[in-house]
Write a protein that holds these residues in place. Sequence first.
Motif, mmCIF file in Angstrom:
data_model
loop_
_atom_site.group_PDB
_atom_site.id
_atom_site.type_symbol
_atom_site.label_atom_id
_atom_site.label_comp_id
_atom_site.label_asym_id
_atom_site.label_seq_id
_atom_site.Cartn_x
_atom_site.Cartn_y
_atom_site.Cartn_z
ATOM 1 N N ASP A 180 -65.984 111.694 36.908
ATOM 2 C CA ASP A 180 -67.392 112.079 37.082
ATOM 3 C C ASP A 180 -68.195 110.940 37.697
ATOM 4 O OD1 ASP A 180 -66.840 114.535 35.946
ATOM 5 O OD2 ASP A 180 -67.594 113.998 33.954
ATOM 6 N N ARG A 225 -67.660 110.617 41.448
ATOM 7 C CA ARG A 225 -68.378 111.637 42.220
ATOM 8 C C ARG A 225 -69.877 111.341 42.278
ATOM 9 N NH1 ARG A 225 -64.577 115.144 39.594
ATOM 10 N NH2 ARG A 225 -63.128 116.042 41.112
ATOM 11 N N VAL A 271 -70.580 108.158 44.595
ATOM 12 C CA VAL A 271 -69.797 108.096 45.824
ATOM 13 C C VAL A 271 -70.550 107.386 46.947
ATOM 14 C CG1 VAL A 271 -70.561 110.381 46.623
ATOM 15 C CG2 VAL A 271 -68.368 109.454 47.404
ATOM 16 N N GLU A 324 -65.895 110.957 51.730
ATOM 17 C CA GLU A 324 -66.276 111.712 50.534
ATOM 18 C C GLU A 324 -65.113 112.565 50.044
ATOM 19 O OE1 GLU A 324 -69.980 114.556 49.035
ATOM 20 O OE2 GLU A 324 -70.112 113.412 50.903
ATOM 21 N N ALA A 368 -63.229 112.212 46.474
ATOM 22 C CA ALA A 368 -63.057 113.397 45.620
ATOM 23 C C ALA A 368 -61.599 113.611 45.279
ATOM 24 C CB ALA A 368 -63.625 114.631 46.321
ATOM 25 N N ALA A 385 -60.589 111.226 42.561
ATOM 26 C CA ALA A 385 -61.217 111.693 41.310
ATOM 27 C C ALA A 385 -60.432 112.878 40.739
ATOM 28 C CB ALA A 385 -62.669 112.084 41.561
#
Length: 438
Positions: free
Chosen positions: A54, A57, A60, A91, A95, A98
């Motif tokens: 989390d 994100r 970022v 990005e 992601a 993550a």
Amino acid sequence: MTTATETPKSPSPATGDELREQVRAAAGRARVAAVELALATRRHKDDALHAMADALRSRVAEVLAANEEDLATGRAAGLSDALLDRLALTEKRVAGVADGLLTVADLADPVSEVLRGGVLSNGLELRQVRVPLGVVGIVYEARPNVTVDAAGLALKSGNAVLLRGSSSAERSNEALVAVLRDALAASGLPRDTVQLLPCHDRASVRHLITARGLVDLVIPRGGAGLIAAVVEQATVPTIETGVGNCHVYVDAAADLDQALRIVLNSKTRRPSVCNAAETLLVHADVAEEFVPRVVGEFRTAGVTVHGDERVLALAGGAGVVPATEADWDTEYLSLDIAVGVVDSLDEAIGHIAAHGSGHTEAIVTSDVRAARQFTARVDAAAVVVNASTAFTDGGEFGMGAEIGISTQKLHARGPMGLAELTSSKWVVWGDGHIRAES
């Protein structure tokens, strides 16, 4: 529990004894963190992994800003396109790492898993159980995604991790580690589960890999020079993650449309990574048809073909340069590939044995017998039938991420996930048992 809130930037430049003490102090803090981590419940570790995902994100923008600084410095320094690709974060890539943390959270906790055991005839109860290694050092080059992968796998397997990245990724690694440490602290686990070591002096690597008694394992990830230096100089146990001189062999019985897709994906999907194909071998029975097709597709994709004499003749010389002996041993990590024609499966296997790095080798064939011979006789961490070499990856293997791809044969081989970051111990229960004299 560690409660410090310092920003985990690489320490100020230091030399000699000062740098040695910085590294050893970090290792000492890691050992303290590792004691707590070894006792952490699965739920606590999984909650921390979710918090780390989390945080990546939500933060970022600062990660990408730091990465852009590294990329700008790298471009100015003349880094190759391959290294810039390894260094770059987007990005989507953030992601992706993550998501990898969430996959790791979903995996079974390896700690305390019973590997074998039972009750002896004398009533003693034996269990061999998985335990964390303790403190793991990672030495790696220009791959900031490794920072997150290593942190997540280390946490879930109950280990503290010391990260020694390259100076080319300094700002990216600092930003990522800051995010991860904040998330760990918010979850009630030690910040020093993840620490970043100085990256501007190669001596910091030497101090890490000789910190016997403080560091339990070192894993090098990078080029052949880095790996060799760590393996040859370390007094701490190491796992060798070898270079990826990967081959695709197109057999006489191959579906050539399928072969074309597999070869192109193996080479061009992401040429800067270790599972990219660096050599293509084509059986002579299909070479007349397949070689011109694949060379044409390579030309369109911007790939330079280093071909043997038969490839040069079949391709008409267009888009092909003569292969040298060195080409068969080269991990290009770029849009280059060595291509040769072989007369048999045996010749292909012999070529791979002579030039392969033990990473990933693939065959494309509809002949089950040929596929079975290939998988039985080729010695590599991963042997692939009718699929791209790009699948040799911890995430693709269901591990969530990987700490590296081992090409050695002891302890771990292939993508290394949670189980490979554990050792074991024997737990023996008795009831007043004593051993009789021999």
